[in-house]
Scaffold this active site. Structure first.
Site, PDB file in Angstrom:
ATOM      1  N   ASP A 204       1.944   8.303   7.261  1.00  0.00           N
ATOM      2  CA  ASP A 204       2.788   7.349   6.529  1.00  0.00           C
ATOM      3  C   ASP A 204       2.764   7.723   5.044  1.00  0.00           C
ATOM      4  OD1 ASP A 204       3.952   5.163   5.287  1.00  0.00           O
ATOM      5  OD2 ASP A 204       2.388   3.736   5.799  1.00  0.00           O
TER       6      ASP A 204
ATOM      7  N   ASP B 151      -3.666   1.274  11.726  1.00  0.00           N
ATOM      8  CA  ASP B 151      -3.226   1.909  10.484  1.00  0.00           C
ATOM      9  C   ASP B 151      -4.382   1.753   9.517  1.00  0.00           C
ATOM     10  OD1 ASP B 151      -2.177   2.898   8.203  1.00  0.00           O
ATOM     11  OD2 ASP B 151      -0.521   1.466   8.021  1.00  0.00           O
TER      12      ASP B 151
ATOM     13  N   GLU C  72       1.718  -9.385   7.058  1.00  0.00           N
ATOM     14  CA  GLU C  72       2.541  -8.911   8.171  1.00  0.00           C
ATOM     15  C   GLU C  72       2.436  -9.828   9.386  1.00  0.00           C
ATOM     16  OE1 GLU C  72       1.948  -4.703   8.759  1.00  0.00           O
ATOM     17  OE2 GLU C  72       2.926  -4.277   6.845  1.00  0.00           O
TER      18      GLU C  72
ATOM     19  N   GLU D 235      -4.571  -2.316   9.416  1.00  0.00           N
ATOM     20  CA  GLU D 235      -3.822  -2.897  10.529  1.00  0.00           C
ATOM     21  C   GLU D 235      -4.471  -2.598  11.878  1.00  0.00           C
ATOM     22  OE1 GLU D 235       0.265  -1.571  10.150  1.00  0.00           O
ATOM     23  OE2 GLU D 235       0.119  -1.776   7.962  1.00  0.00           O
TER      24      GLU D 235
ATOM     25  N   GLU E   6      -2.786   5.725  12.318  1.00  0.00           N
ATOM     26  CA  GLU E   6      -1.910   6.045  11.190  1.00  0.00           C
ATOM     27  C   GLU E   6      -2.747   6.204   9.923  1.00  0.00           C
ATOM     28  OE1 GLU E   6       1.293   3.200  10.942  1.00  0.00           O
ATOM     29  OE2 GLU E   6       1.379   3.367   8.764  1.00  0.00           O
TER      30      GLU E   6
ATOM     31  N   LYS F  95      10.110   4.933   6.942  1.00  0.00           N
ATOM     32  CA  LYS F  95      10.445   3.755   6.148  1.00  0.00           C
ATOM     33  C   LYS F  95      11.611   4.154   5.251  1.00  0.00           C
ATOM     34  CE  LYS F  95       5.726   1.903   5.757  1.00  0.00           C
ATOM     35  NZ  LYS F  95       4.459   2.065   4.996  1.00  0.00           N
TER      36      LYS F  95
ATOM     37  N   LYS G  30       7.274  -0.430  14.438  1.00  0.00           N
ATOM     38  CA  LYS G  30       6.176  -1.222  13.900  1.00  0.00           C
ATOM     39  C   LYS G  30       6.797  -2.296  13.022  1.00  0.00           C
ATOM     40  CE  LYS G  30       3.149  -0.028  10.396  1.00  0.00           C
ATOM     41  NZ  LYS G  30       1.997   0.579   9.728  1.00  0.00           N
TER      42      LYS G  30
ATOM     43  N   SER H  63       0.869  -1.174   0.000  1.00  0.00           N
ATOM     44  CA  SER H  63       0.000   0.000   0.000  1.00  0.00           C
ATOM     45  C   SER H  63       0.908   1.226   0.000  1.00  0.00           C
ATOM     46  CB  SER H  63      -0.920  -0.002   1.219  1.00  0.00           C
ATOM     47  OG  SER H  63      -0.193   0.172   2.408  1.00  0.00           O
TER      48      SER H  63
ATOM     49  N   HIS I  15      -3.358  -5.983   2.741  1.00  0.00           N
ATOM     50  CA  HIS I  15      -2.466  -7.035   3.242  1.00  0.00           C
ATOM     51  C   HIS I  15      -3.169  -8.367   3.479  1.00  0.00           C
ATOM     52  CE1 HIS I  15       0.339  -3.670   4.907  1.00  0.00           C
ATOM     53  NE2 HIS I  15       0.378  -3.790   3.602  1.00  0.00           N
TER      54      HIS I  15
ATOM     55  N   HIS J 153       8.771  -1.328   9.340  1.00  0.00           N
ATOM     56  CA  HIS J 153       9.041  -2.320   8.292  1.00  0.00           C
ATOM     57  C   HIS J 153       8.156  -2.014   7.087  1.00  0.00           C
ATOM     58  CE1 HIS J 153       5.359  -5.008   9.464  1.00  0.00           C
ATOM     59  NE2 HIS J 153       5.086  -3.729   9.511  1.00  0.00           N
TER      60      HIS J 153
HETATM   61  P1  PGA Z   1       3.175  -1.270   3.020  1.00  0.00           P
HETATM   62  O1  PGA Z   1       2.249  -1.104   4.279  1.00  0.00           O
HETATM   63  O2  PGA Z   1       4.532  -1.685   3.460  1.00  0.00           O
HETATM   64  O3  PGA Z   1       2.441  -2.309   2.234  1.00  0.00           O
HETATM   65  O4  PGA Z   1       3.180   0.067   2.315  1.00  0.00           O
HETATM   66  C1  PGA Z   1       2.699  -0.761   5.542  1.00  0.00           C
HETATM   67  C2  PGA Z   1       1.998   0.477   6.028  1.00  0.00           C
HETATM   68  O5  PGA Z   1       1.096   1.015   5.352  1.00  0.00           O
HETATM   69  O6  PGA Z   1       2.349   0.949   7.093  1.00  0.00           O
HETATM   70 ZN    ZN Z   2       0.860   2.705   6.922  1.00  0.00          ZN
END
Ligand code: PGA
Ligand code: ZN
Length: 438
Positions: free
Chosen positions: A320, A250, A213, A172, A293, A345, A396, A42, A163, A373
């Site tokens: 994010d 999230d 995840e 999430e 998030e 990230k 996370k 995503s 996911h 991650h």
């Molecule tokens: P992604 O999702 O690694 O698939 O982008 C993780 C997140 O949205 O935090």
């Molecule tokens: Zn996110």
């Protein structure tokens, strides 16, 4: 000799069985650094670009041989003979060599792999654990002074959205075990709750298969069903919801944002940002949620600032897809009073130096940094060291399930073991800061 003697790369598989890049850097001293690059599902539209071959004959076009080749040729040539312990110079060289604003020429996967492998080789050369080396490379005073801070984990135990293949809109549902005096104890509590959750799902005839995840991905439809299950699991495991284990979400709202509206299937009709905010308000009333998030879409700045004003004092609001670890976007957020935390990230921006800068900007502006991650991961545990090095206080890394997720938590256990009493657990302090309670 701390100069770079060789740089090479090859294609490996990530946790979804999709190709990704591993880079190996060797110094004159013989010190070797390896790094593997993660990959999102995503992804935010403003992220640095991950180079995929697009050759339909291999891995449905998902191969990364072009990025690998870029490391072996151009990047290797540019880095050869350079001082590996000068991370800023290494990263500026990579950025200039790529020449684009979003790493689209060489690929963020190629650039990041090189950046992180150099850092690892340099740490080895210096005979330092990676977290200590990164703390020095960032030129920072660690927030904990001489003591290192072990982060509170956000354990993603129920997966939805992109996911998983279930109907849940929210991506999430996370456990935040904070009310404990050490990282191992917190991880234990979160993991016992994960196991209790499995039992509850079995009792109700729901699937215990896991998503990308490592969290369960049962066929639930309503977010409140998922939240109720988490509350029941915490109690079943013998912990106090809220005081010991809080909740985090999230929402990844960009994924269901279209034509100015939020299309949650559970809502039955398209929602305005205000209506979505009202739904969050109800959840905040009913559940001990301390962090949300991507509550709104990556371009819906007005909704973000309105909701930050409304509830920013009560819950941590993490950007994010909104910020994509990018200092320019974060600066805009700070200016407009948008969110009060940033998800970090490495592969959203592409180099270690830029990542450290973004974290520093966040921390000096009163924003929390949550080290993260990606949904596509490898056994690389760089983010665990990064979390300790920056004193971020929050990480996370998915559920305590699936090797690539557990590897991150195990690395934190190893760091804690190594540091003994020189490490403190961010614990409830991190959560109190998140919800602005002194
Ligand atoms: P992604 O999702 O690694 O698939 O982008 C993780 C997140 O949205 O935090
Ligand atoms: Zn996110």
């Amino acid at each position: 000799m701390k100069t770079i003697r060789s740089v090479t790369a090859w294609e490996i598989l990530d946790s979804r069985g999709r190709p990704t890049v591993t880079v190996q850097v060797t110094l004159g001293s013989g010190a070797v650094g390896l790094a593997s690059v993660p990959s999102g599902a995503s992804t935010g539209s403003f992220e640095a670009v991950e180079l995929r071959d697009g050759d339909a004959q291999r891995y449905n076009g998902q191969g990364v041989l072009t990025a690998v080749n870029n490391v072996r040729t151009e990047i290797a040539e540019a880095l050869m003979g350079k001082d590996a312990t000068d991370q800023e110079d290494i990263d500026h060289t990579l950025i200039a060599l790529d020449g684009t604003a979003n790493r689209s020429r060489l690929g963020a996967n190629a650039v990041l792999g090189a950046s992180l492998a150099v850092a690892r080789a340099a740490a080895r050369h210096r005979g330092m654990p990676l977290y200590r080396y990164i703390a020095n490379a960032g030129g920072r005073e660690r927030p904990g002074g001489n003591r290192c801070i072990l982060p509170v984990p956000q354990l993603n135990v129920l997966n939805g959205g992109r996911h998983a293949d279930n109907p849940l809109d929210v991506q999430e549902f996370m456990l935040v075990p904070h009310g404990f005096d050490s990282f191992p104890r917190a991880l234990q509590a979160g993991t016992e709750t994960f196991h209790a959750l499995r039992k509850l799902l079995l009792e109700r005839g729901l699937s215990t298969g896991v998503g990308d995840e490592g969290g369960f991905a049962p066929a639930l439809t309503a977010s409140t069903e998922a939240l109720d299950l988490l509350m029941a699991a915490i109690e079943k495991a013998g912990y106090a919801p809220g005081r010991e284990i809080a909740l985090a979400l999230d929402v990844a709202a960009t994924e269901f944002y279209q034509d100015g509206h939020y299309h949650l299937s559970e809502a039955g009709k398209p929602l305005t940002a205000q209506e979505l905010g009202a739904l969050y308000d109800q959840w905040l009333e009913r559940y001990p949620i301390v962090s949300i998030e991507d509550a709104f879409a990556e371009e819906d700045w007005d909704a973000w600032s309105a909701y930050t004003q409304q509830q920013g004092d009560r819950v941590q609001l993490v950007g994010d897809d909104l910020f994509v670890t990018n200092p320019q976007r974060l600066r805009r957020g700070i200016r407009q009073g948008v969110a009060d935390a940033i998800l970090i990230k490495l592969n959203q921006i592409g180099t270690l130096t830029e990542t450290l800068r973004t974290i520093q900007l966040a921390q000096s502006s009163g924003y929390a940094a949550v080290i993260s991650h990606r949904s596509g991961e490898t056994d690389d545990t760089f983010i665990s060291d990064l979390a300790v090095a920056t004193g971020a206080g929050q990480i996370k890394a998915g559920a305590p399930s699936r090797g690539e997720r557990v590897a991150k938590y195990n690395r934190l256990l190893a760091i804690g073991h190594e540091l003994e009493d020189k490490a403190v657990f961010a614990g409830s302090n991190a959560v109190r800061q998140a919800v602005h309670v002194s």
